[in-house]
Every structure is written in C-alpha cells, then in structure tokens.
Design an enzyme around this catalytic site. Structure first.
Site, PDB file in Angstrom:
ATOM      1  N   HIS A 124       9.000  -9.225   6.487  1.00 33.17           N
ATOM      2  CA  HIS A 124       8.747  -7.825   5.963  1.00 33.17           C
ATOM      3  C   HIS A 124       9.846  -6.814   6.631  1.00 33.17           C
ATOM      4  O   HIS A 124      10.044  -7.406   7.841  1.00 33.17           O
ATOM      5  CB  HIS A 124       7.289  -7.418   6.153  1.00 33.17           C
ATOM      6  CG  HIS A 124       6.950  -6.011   5.422  1.00 33.17           C
ATOM      7  ND1 HIS A 124       7.376  -4.871   5.904  1.00 33.17           N
ATOM      8  CD2 HIS A 124       6.443  -5.885   4.218  1.00 33.17           C
ATOM      9  CE1 HIS A 124       6.763  -3.725   5.153  1.00 33.17           C
ATOM     10  NE2 HIS A 124       6.120  -4.580   4.227  1.00 33.17           N
ATOM     11  N   PHE A 180       8.213   1.461  -1.284  1.00 35.65           N
ATOM     12  CA  PHE A 180       9.014   1.779  -0.238  1.00 35.65           C
ATOM     13  C   PHE A 180       9.932   3.105  -0.357  1.00 35.65           C
ATOM     14  O   PHE A 180      10.491   3.498   0.593  1.00 35.65           O
ATOM     15  CB  PHE A 180      10.099   0.597  -0.019  1.00 35.65           C
ATOM     16  CG  PHE A 180       9.470  -0.531   0.302  1.00 35.65           C
ATOM     17  CD1 PHE A 180       9.208  -1.039   1.519  1.00 35.65           C
ATOM     18  CD2 PHE A 180       9.207  -1.716  -0.657  1.00 35.65           C
ATOM     19  CE1 PHE A 180       8.637  -2.181   2.009  1.00 35.65           C
ATOM     20  CE2 PHE A 180       8.819  -2.938  -0.321  1.00 35.65           C
ATOM     21  CZ  PHE A 180       8.188  -3.245   1.090  1.00 35.65           C
ATOM     22  N   TYR A 188       2.478   4.800   1.010  1.00 33.02           N
ATOM     23  CA  TYR A 188       2.824   5.727   2.151  1.00 33.02           C
ATOM     24  C   TYR A 188       1.581   6.686   2.147  1.00 33.02           C
ATOM     25  O   TYR A 188       1.161   7.093   1.108  1.00 33.02           O
ATOM     26  CB  TYR A 188       3.918   6.540   2.144  1.00 33.02           C
ATOM     27  CG  TYR A 188       5.218   5.654   2.256  1.00 33.02           C
ATOM     28  CD1 TYR A 188       5.351   4.741   3.338  1.00 33.02           C
ATOM     29  CD2 TYR A 188       6.284   5.669   1.448  1.00 33.02           C
ATOM     30  CE1 TYR A 188       6.574   3.979   3.417  1.00 33.02           C
ATOM     31  CE2 TYR A 188       7.633   5.011   1.497  1.00 33.02           C
ATOM     32  CZ  TYR A 188       7.591   4.151   2.300  1.00 33.02           C
ATOM     33  OH  TYR A 188       8.722   3.242   2.629  1.00 33.02           O
ATOM     34  N   ASP A 240       0.997  -1.131   0.064  1.00 34.57           N
ATOM     35  CA  ASP A 240       0.016   0.037  -0.072  1.00 34.57           C
ATOM     36  C   ASP A 240       0.927   1.148  -0.045  1.00 34.57           C
ATOM     37  O   ASP A 240       1.978   1.183   0.788  1.00 34.57           O
ATOM     38  CB  ASP A 240      -0.780   0.120   1.516  1.00 34.57           C
ATOM     39  CG  ASP A 240      -2.012   0.727   1.069  1.00 34.57           C
ATOM     40  OD1 ASP A 240      -2.884   0.810   0.452  1.00 34.57           O
ATOM     41  OD2 ASP A 240      -2.402   1.469   2.204  1.00 34.57           O
TER      42      ASP A 240
END
Length: 238
Positions: A188, A79, A68, A66
């Site tokens: 993760h 990322f 930020y 998803d």
C-alpha cells in the site's frame, strides 16, 4: 437505495443487488448516522466513482479501503481529495512513485477526476465514514455491495486491469478471474508500508502496458497544476 441513487447505467448492472435486504438496512443505518454525525463524503458524492466511470467504460479498477475522514477531503473517489485540499500522505506517495515511474509532474492538488474519466473505476471498499473516525462504517453492508461491483466488473467480457495495493485490497483477488483479467499488486502507498514494496513497483507504467496489450487506450496520468493556489511543495518523508 432511496436517497443514494446510483446512475442509471449502474442501476441496470446492479439491479438484483439493489433489491437485497442488506441494502435497505445499509440505507437506514446511513440515514441515522447523518442525523447524529458528519458523514463523508457528502451524500451527493457517495457514488461519484460510478457517475464518472460507467460500467462499459471500466478498463481499470483501483481499489481503496475507506474514505478520507477529515473535513472536505473525500468526494467519492479512492485516494482523491477535493481541489484546494492538501494531498494526504498516501496520495503524496502515489505522486512520488508516479514521478519516478513515468516522469509525472507533481501537481499542486490531489483531485484525480481526470483518471476516472479515462476508464478507471476508483472504488473504495467502504463508501462512507463518520467524521474523524476511520473504519466507522466498516461491516455495515458496504463491503457486500462493493464485492458485488467487483464481481460485475470481473464478468466483463473484455480484459480489465485490477490494481490491488496492500493486504486488504489483495484479499479481493479471490473475486477476480486472473485467466481473463490482469492484476497489478504491491504494498500500500501509506507511509507505514510504501517503503516495503510500493516504491519502485512501477504500477503506472504497468497499467498502461497492460492496457496496450489489450488494445485499449492508455491512461494519461497528467493532472495539470490546477488553479487552486495550494502547492504541495516537496512531499513529506515517509
């Protein structure tokens, strides 16, 4: 999609997908959301990953979940954050592991465009989000679209390195022909899970080893220090 235009080289690859009814419904949903809320990333950045990495160039696919959801962070690459924005915790942990793995010099920014330009498709499963509301655009159609992207990358005749961090990304393993492609997976990098298998997994040297084995150019992980004047200092403890 009438407003969110994929670059032409991806439009060709995904032509059949873009004609499916859910795509129009997704566009209508996004149009309505933008009338009432701040949506990230900005409309012109939603397909940045596709603009920076053409289908032919994809040697690595890194899958996020998803975007930020805070102001000025998301710009269309999983990322990554815009210049001048402090790297969030997951990205700081990525930098920690990079340093431990390959001696990476931690930069004063989290802008990962240089990786995308080297053949890494930095794809989120969902490409938009309502400001300050994580997962608000979940199950609106993006996952169908990005699964189609993964399928198309899987169809490439040359080997691709798929990087799956965390349980959500690893559910996509069923879309990948592991007899032809290379999969690198671990926990993760988020603070909730990084100590449960991300730290010490050495994914970056593994990616380059896989690329070497396929006769493909390695990723130069260096990002430079930038000139935005925002030092991240010592990464926070997780």
């Amino acid at each position: 999609m009438k407003n969110l235009q994929l670059p032409i080289f991806w439009q060709t690859v995904l032509a059949e997908e873009l004609e499916k009814p859910y795509v129009s419904k997704l566009q209508d949903f996004l149009d309505q959301e933008r009338l009432s809320y701040n949506i990230y990333p900005p409309e012109e950045d939603v397909f940045s990953a596709f603009e920076l990495t053409s289908y032919e160039q994809v040697n690595v696919l890194l899958l996020g979940q998803d975007p930020y959801h805070d102001e000025k962070q998301a710009h269309g690459l999983c990322f990554s954050v815009r210049p001048g924005i402090k790297p969030p915790p997951s990205l700081r942990n990525i930098f920690k592991e990079l340093k431990a793995d390959v001696g990476f010099d931690i930069p004063n920014h989290g802008y990962l465009v240089d990786w995308a330009k080297q053949g890494m498709l930095m794809l989120n499963a969902v490409l938009t989000v309502r400001a300050h509301t994580p997962n608000s655009h979940k199950n609106k159609g993006w996952e169908i679209f990005t699964d189609a992207v993964i399928n198309k990358v899987n169809q490439k005749s040359d080997p691709v390195v798929f990087v799956l961090w965390g349980g959500y990304a690893q559910k996509k393993l069923k879309l990948i022909d592991t007899t032809r492609h290379i999969v690198i997976q671990s926990a993760h990098p988020s603070p909730l899970s990084a100590h449960n298998g991300f730290f010490g997994s050495k994914p970056f040297s593994a990616i380059n080893a896989a690329l070497r084995s396929c006769g493909k150019p390695e990723i130069n992980w260096g990002l430079g220090t930038g000139d935005w004047g925002l030092g991240i200092g010592t990464p926070d403890s997780c």
